[in-house]
Design a protein around this motif. Structure first.
Motif, short mmCIF file in Angstrom:
data_model
loop_
_atom_site.label_atom_id
_atom_site.label_comp_id
_atom_site.label_asym_id
_atom_site.label_seq_id
_atom_site.Cartn_x
_atom_site.Cartn_y
_atom_site.Cartn_z
N UNK A 54 -29.08 -46.22 19.77
CA UNK A 54 -29.57 -47.56 20.45
C UNK A 54 -28.27 -48.35 20.91
N UNK A 55 -27.20 -47.79 20.99
CA UNK A 55 -25.80 -48.34 21.78
C UNK A 55 -25.95 -48.28 23.12
N UNK A 56 -25.35 -49.18 23.84
CA UNK A 56 -24.91 -49.15 25.10
C UNK A 56 -23.69 -49.10 25.34
N UNK A 57 -23.22 -48.93 26.84
CA UNK A 57 -22.00 -49.15 27.21
C UNK A 57 -21.02 -50.35 26.73
N UNK A 58 -21.77 -51.47 26.60
CA UNK A 58 -21.27 -52.90 26.16
C UNK A 58 -21.04 -52.90 24.67
N UNK A 59 -21.77 -52.02 23.79
CA UNK A 59 -21.52 -52.10 22.44
C UNK A 59 -20.23 -51.98 21.89
N UNK A 60 -19.91 -53.08 21.14
CA UNK A 60 -18.39 -53.16 20.61
C UNK A 60 -18.13 -51.80 19.74
N UNK A 61 -16.81 -51.20 19.97
CA UNK A 61 -16.51 -49.87 19.23
C UNK A 61 -14.98 -50.01 19.01
N UNK A 62 -14.45 -48.84 18.28
CA UNK A 62 -13.19 -48.61 18.00
C UNK A 62 -12.92 -47.05 17.88
N UNK A 63 -11.49 -46.82 18.40
CA UNK A 63 -11.32 -45.57 18.39
C UNK A 63 -10.21 -45.32 17.25
N UNK A 64 -10.43 -44.28 16.37
CA UNK A 64 -9.62 -44.00 15.17
C UNK A 64 -8.86 -42.81 15.41
N UNK A 65 -7.40 -42.81 15.07
CA UNK A 65 -6.65 -41.59 14.96
C UNK A 65 -5.77 -41.37 13.84
N UNK A 66 -5.22 -40.47 13.84
CA UNK A 66 -4.46 -40.30 12.52
C UNK A 66 -3.14 -40.57 12.37
N UNK A 67 -2.59 -41.21 11.54
CA UNK A 67 -1.04 -41.96 11.42
C UNK A 67 -0.61 -41.08 10.40
N UNK A 68 0.25 -39.99 10.94
CA UNK A 68 0.91 -38.97 9.97
C UNK A 68 1.99 -39.68 8.81
N UNK A 69 2.60 -40.71 9.29
CA UNK A 69 3.55 -41.48 8.63
C UNK A 69 3.05 -42.04 7.22
N UNK A 70 1.78 -42.39 7.32
CA UNK A 70 1.06 -43.08 6.13
C UNK A 70 0.01 -42.24 5.73
N UNK A 71 -0.25 -41.19 6.40
CA UNK A 71 -1.28 -40.10 6.11
C UNK A 71 -2.65 -41.06 6.08
N UNK A 72 -3.00 -41.76 6.93
CA UNK A 72 -4.17 -42.49 6.89
C UNK A 72 -4.82 -42.65 8.25
N UNK A 73 -6.30 -42.68 8.26
CA UNK A 73 -6.80 -42.78 9.55
C UNK A 73 -6.63 -44.46 9.92
#
Length: 527
Positions: A54-73
């Motif tokens: 049901x999401x649209x182009x204006x739906x709030x969102x976030x992009x997760x990536x990998x932080x190698x230094x802390x080994x966490x997303x």
């Protein structure tokens, strides 16, 4: 060391099955990857604040990536879903380059978009024949259609964060020929055990199930109010449901495969009801053990993850429950009856003596670690039959009220002003919630007279339980406890005796200790 990249989104159906909590979803894959000796090289995960259905182009969102230094997303970008998709193209290109240069050996795909945000990564995986595991029916079908080397695919229905992660790493480990044993347990605190047998903890099962028994006692008390006697039927239903509660908790504890183990436990508990709470515990433990076995076997046989969860949860519960239903229920029920008969026999022989002995022994039992392992299960077995307990009453008057008396004495007449600050929270919790008897430990262990007074006071209070033939429970507010007993006035007298005796003895002990302290100071001054 093999290295994997995680791509995808919070998805449509996935959103309702873990995708709404990206940190937990991605962290579960990290935990299982660590167990397999597999390194996470990159993450590109787009998390919307609603289901993609049901999401649209204006739906709030976030992009997760990998932080190698802390080994966490970590969150790298936030904005609208359209903006996040545009931002994700950069990481898509980066992951594709890593695949082509041999820096990534496998891909985990969850509701990925092979024609949009993940297009370049999927193309590179097809070119390099990189193995892909994933969930999301439509997404995985499109990826397979592009000629990708898919070694595990499934929809998301019936899956959980943990079962998906274990399925992914099991498939990779078989494909690469590496050793892997799933990490299962309290992954948040680090208390993890590979062996379900080591996670069988009778004390933990009983303590976790305690709210169900307290609810039973509350319904019993309310049903005695004029005009509310219709709740006696609810009481009967709750008694029958207690084995289900025990079984669900046991299966969750032993297997800890999230909702899958709970379903297995509930099924086993329903079929184990004729065996009482002992039957429910046996059924739940059996279901928990079988969940792990069947889950692992089905993954090894390359069943779809949804089917794996259905078999692990449904079949495990049925098998364990049917064993109890047809074979063990009469034995388990009789074992519970023997405990009840033993308690009733001791009370019938001499209720005063039984209460005195229980009161004298209950403090050594809790200090020595025996209470939760032995006494609490007996209390719950008693409550299963009547909604309250002889030993439960001794618990309230001999532990809770005595602890309250000791802490109250140290509020009124402490040896040192700082002790009043320590004692106040303990007194309030004991009186307000019927628990935290350990609040008396600092005062008991620092003064032998207070320690002896606690045991004597508990013995006297337990004796009063016998005098009035009281049945009750702890773990409830002190003002409510008499209402949950079979003898309200008798329970009030027994509670008051435990509190008053420990209060007086502790006040005397504190006064003696203060005099000795003053004498020591005077002697030093005169010297």
């Amino acid at each position: 060391m093999k290295r994997i990249a995680i791509i995808g989104s919070s998805g449509g159906n996935l959103y309702n099955l873990g995708g709404a909590d990206p940190q937990k979803l991605l962290s579960e894959i990290r935990i299982q990857a660590d167990s397999a000796g597999v390194e996470i090289a990159a993450i590109q995960f787009i998390a919307a604040q609603s289901s993609m259905d049901g999401a649209g182009k204006d739906t709030p969102a976030a992009v997760y990536s990998w932080d190698a230094s802390s080994s966490t997303p970590v969150v790298r970008f936030t904005g609208t879903l359209e903006e996040c998709n545009q931002y994700a193209k950069e990481s898509d290109e980066s992951i594709a380059d890593a695949l082509r240069s041999g820096q990534v050996d496998g891909i985990v795909s969850m509701s990925a978009d092979p024609n949009g945000a993940n297009q370049l990564t999927v193309q590179a995986a097809v070119e390099k024949h990189i193995p892909i595991v994933g969930t999301g029916g439509t997404s995985m079908a499109l990826i397979s259609a592009k000629g990708a080397k898919v070694i595990l695919t499934s929809g998301t229905t019936g899956t959980t964060n943990r079962t998906r992660a274990i399925s992914f790493l099991t498939a990779f480990s078989k494909h690469w020929g590496i050793s892997y044993r799933p990490l299962i347990g309290d992954t948040g605190s680090g208390s993890i055990s590979n062996s379900p047998w080591k996670r069988i903890n009778i004390r933990g099962i009983m303590m976790s199930s305690l709210p169900g028994f307290i609810a039973l006692a509350l319904v019993l008390a309310v049903s005695k109010i004029p005009g509310l006697d219709m709740l006696s039927g609810v009481f009967d239903v709750l008694i029958k449901a207690l084995p289900v509660v025990i079984a669900a908790v046991a299966a969750k504890q032993v297997s800890d495969m999230e909702e899958v183990s709970v379903v297995a436990g509930v099924l086993a508990g329903i079929l184990s009801m004729d065996g009482g709470i002992i039957g429910g515990m046996i059924g739940g433990i059996g279901a928990g053990l079988l969940v792990n076995v069947l889950f692992r076997k089905c993954v090894e046989w390359k069943f779809p993850t949804t089917t794996v969860n259905i078999i692990a949860g449904g079949v495990s519960g049925l098998i364990a429950g049917l064993i109890v239903y047809y074979l063990l229920a009469p034995i388990a029920l009789q074992a519970g009856e023997w405990v009840k008969v033993l308690i009733e026999g001791a009370v019938a022989y001499s209720p005063i003596l039984a209460g005195l002995i229980a009161g004298l022994l209950i403090w050594p039992a809790i200090i020595g670690g025996v209470y939760h392992a032995a006494i609490l299960p007996i209390v719950l077995l008693e409550m299963e039959k009547t909604g309250n307990s002889f030993l439960g009453a001794v618990d309230m008057v001999g532990l809770v009220m005595v602890s309250a008396g000791i802490t109250l004495a140290n509020i009124l007449l402490p040896r040192d002003k700082s002790e009043a600050t320590v004692a106040t929270p303990g007194f309030l919790i004991n009186m307000g919630f019927g628990t935290f008897v350990e609040a008396a430990y600092p005062f008991m262990f620092s003064n032998k007279l207070v320690f002896a007074g606690a045991i004597v006071s508990s013995g006297i209070a337990g004796m009063m339980v016998g005098v009035f033939d009281v049945r009750g429970t702890a773990y409830v507010p002190s003002v409510m406890a008499p209402l949950l007993s079979n003898n309200m006035m008798g329970f009030i007298v027994a509670m008051a005796s435990g509190l008053a005796c420990s209060l007086i003895i502790t006040l005397i002990a504190n006064q003696i200790a203060k005099k000795k302290s003053m004498q020591a100071i005077d002697e030093k001054m005169s010297a």
